[in-house]
Design a protein around this motif. Structure first.
Motif, mmCIF file in Angstrom:
data_model
loop_
_atom_site.group_PDB
_atom_site.id
_atom_site.type_symbol
_atom_site.label_atom_id
_atom_site.label_comp_id
_atom_site.label_asym_id
_atom_site.label_seq_id
_atom_site.Cartn_x
_atom_site.Cartn_y
_atom_site.Cartn_z
ATOM 1 N N GLN A 105 27.826 16.832 30.371
ATOM 2 C CA GLN A 105 28.355 17.610 31.493
ATOM 3 C C GLN A 105 29.599 16.942 32.080
ATOM 4 O O GLN A 105 30.594 17.610 32.360
ATOM 5 C CB GLN A 105 27.287 17.797 32.562
ATOM 6 N N VAL A 106 29.553 15.635 32.251
ATOM 7 C CA VAL A 106 30.711 14.895 32.763
ATOM 8 C C VAL A 106 31.897 15.033 31.809
ATOM 9 O O VAL A 106 33.052 15.108 32.242
ATOM 10 C CB VAL A 106 30.357 13.402 32.989
ATOM 11 N N ALA A 107 31.607 15.137 30.511
ATOM 12 C CA ALA A 107 32.661 15.281 29.506
ATOM 13 C C ALA A 107 33.276 16.684 29.520
ATOM 14 O O ALA A 107 34.222 16.941 28.779
ATOM 15 C CB ALA A 107 32.112 14.968 28.111
ATOM 16 N N GLY A 108 32.752 17.588 30.346
ATOM 17 C CA GLY A 108 33.374 18.885 30.503
ATOM 18 C C GLY A 108 32.568 20.078 30.043
ATOM 19 O O GLY A 108 33.025 21.219 30.142
ATOM 20 N N ASP A 109 31.356 19.866 29.535
ATOM 21 C CA ASP A 109 30.524 20.984 29.113
ATOM 22 C C ASP A 109 29.454 21.219 30.183
ATOM 23 O O ASP A 109 28.472 20.481 30.254
ATOM 24 C CB ASP A 109 29.857 20.687 27.771
ATOM 25 N N PRO A 110 29.617 22.245 31.019
ATOM 26 C CA PRO A 110 28.672 22.429 32.122
ATOM 27 C C PRO A 110 27.247 22.731 31.670
ATOM 28 O O PRO A 110 26.308 22.549 32.434
ATOM 29 C CB PRO A 110 29.260 23.625 32.898
ATOM 30 N N TRP A 111 27.058 23.161 30.423
ATOM 31 C CA TRP A 111 25.715 23.456 29.925
ATOM 32 C C TRP A 111 25.003 22.208 29.444
ATOM 33 O O TRP A 111 23.797 22.223 29.249
ATOM 34 C CB TRP A 111 25.783 24.480 28.804
ATOM 35 N N GLY A 112 25.732 21.118 29.215
ATOM 36 C CA GLY A 112 25.112 19.884 28.738
ATOM 37 C C GLY A 112 24.347 20.110 27.452
ATOM 38 O O GLY A 112 24.838 20.770 26.536
ATOM 39 N N LEU A 113 23.153 19.551 27.352
ATOM 40 C CA LEU A 113 22.283 19.779 26.198
ATOM 41 C C LEU A 113 21.295 20.898 26.466
ATOM 42 O O LEU A 113 20.981 21.693 25.596
ATOM 43 C CB LEU A 113 21.491 18.510 25.849
ATOM 44 N N TYR A 114 20.796 20.969 27.684
ATOM 45 C CA TYR A 114 19.698 21.880 27.993
ATOM 46 C C TYR A 114 20.126 23.341 28.063
ATOM 47 O O TYR A 114 19.329 24.230 27.790
ATOM 48 C CB TYR A 114 19.014 21.483 29.296
ATOM 49 N N GLY A 115 21.355 23.596 28.433
ATOM 50 C CA GLY A 115 21.815 24.972 28.590
ATOM 51 C C GLY A 115 21.821 25.764 27.300
ATOM 52 O O GLY A 115 21.771 26.992 27.322
ATOM 53 N N TYR A 116 21.868 25.075 26.170
ATOM 54 C CA TYR A 116 21.904 25.742 24.875
ATOM 55 C C TYR A 116 20.507 25.914 24.284
ATOM 56 O O TYR A 116 20.354 26.502 23.230
ATOM 57 C CB TYR A 116 22.760 24.944 23.887
ATOM 58 N N ALA A 117 19.504 25.412 24.949
ATOM 59 C CA ALA A 117 18.146 25.398 24.404
ATOM 60 C C ALA A 117 17.285 26.527 24.961
ATOM 61 O O ALA A 117 16.086 26.415 25.023
ATOM 62 C CB ALA A 117 17.485 24.050 24.702
ATOM 63 N N SER A 118 17.912 27.630 25.329
ATOM 64 C CA SER A 118 17.168 28.716 25.976
ATOM 65 C C SER A 118 16.321 29.519 25.007
ATOM 66 O O SER A 118 15.446 30.248 25.409
ATOM 67 C CB SER A 118 18.138 29.661 26.682
ATOM 68 N N GLY A 119 16.605 29.426 23.715
ATOM 69 C CA GLY A 119 15.841 30.186 22.741
ATOM 70 C C GLY A 119 16.423 31.551 22.443
ATOM 71 O O GLY A 119 15.921 32.278 21.608
ATOM 72 N N LEU A 120 17.485 31.952 23.134
ATOM 73 C CA LEU A 120 18.106 33.243 22.855
ATOM 74 C C LEU A 120 18.905 33.117 21.572
ATOM 75 O O LEU A 120 19.819 32.335 21.465
ATOM 76 C CB LEU A 120 19.022 33.653 24.015
ATOM 77 N N ARG A 121 18.562 33.907 20.578
ATOM 78 C CA ARG A 121 19.166 33.771 19.257
ATOM 79 C C ARG A 121 19.988 34.982 18.842
ATOM 80 O O ARG A 121 20.441 35.065 17.732
ATOM 81 C CB ARG A 121 18.076 33.529 18.207
ATOM 82 N N GLY A 122 20.135 35.975 19.690
ATOM 83 C CA GLY A 122 20.932 37.127 19.314
ATOM 84 C C GLY A 122 20.161 38.424 19.502
ATOM 85 O O GLY A 122 19.026 38.444 19.948
ATOM 86 N N ILE A 123 20.809 39.509 19.141
ATOM 87 C CA ILE A 123 20.229 40.831 19.325
ATOM 88 C C ILE A 123 19.725 41.339 17.988
ATOM 89 O O ILE A 123 20.395 41.207 16.964
ATOM 90 C CB ILE A 123 21.297 41.776 19.895
ATOM 91 N N HIS A 124 18.532 41.927 17.993
ATOM 92 C CA HIS A 124 17.941 42.493 16.785
ATOM 93 C C HIS A 124 17.661 43.963 17.040
ATOM 94 O O HIS A 124 17.281 44.340 18.153
ATOM 95 C CB HIS A 124 16.639 41.762 16.430
#
Length: 145
Positions: free
Chosen positions: A80-99
């Motif tokens: 997050q400090v490096a500039g990615d506001p999602w950090g590691l956890y923000g990408y781990a939501s499990g949403l994989r796309g639309i089916h």
């Protein structure tokens, strides 16, 4: 081949559901799938210490002194400090796309060989055979229930 014991802090097949541990596992899964990018972002800030401590713990070189969750939290915050506001956890939501509605396909997941993280979805694997970016061990490919 020796199968390492699963990490006692993370959810596995015989462990109780705990949202905080699932967050840690999801953060590790994101890191495993994106290690080069995360490393590059942290190198740009000149601070890779948190990442190195986590990698040492996962690879067995440094133990998880303040707990694996604390080490993952530290990398999350550094990203997050490096500039990615999602950090590691923000990408781990499990949403994989639309089916399409009513259409189900056979999905595969690549499981962590150390049972430390949540693994990676088939579409998130960039190499064959799939390997853990953190430990270097092969991931096991299994159908998703």
């Amino acid at each position: 081949m020796n199968t390492p014991a699963p990490h006692p802090e993370l959810p596995g097949p015989d462990r109780t559901h705990r949202p905080d541990l699932e967050q840690t596992a999801g953060g590790l899964a994101h890191l495993c799938g994106n290690l080069p990018e995360v490393r590059e972002a942290l190198e740009a800030t000149g601070d890779t210490a948190a990442l190195q401590r986590l990698l040492d713990a996962v690879r067995g070189a440094g133990g998880a002194g303040d707990g694996l969750a604390g080490l993952v939290d530290a990398v999350h915050e550094a990203v997050q400090v490096a500039g990615d506001p999602w950090g590691l956890y923000g990408y781990a939501s499990g949403l994989r796309g639309i089916h399409p509605a009513g259409v189900e396909g056979l999905e595969y997941v690549h499981r962590c060989p150390l049972e430390l993280c949540a693994g990676r979805a088939e579409e998130d694997v960039r190499e064959t055979p799939a390997r853990c970016s953190l430990s270097g061990r092969p991931l096991s490919r299994e159908p998703l229930d």
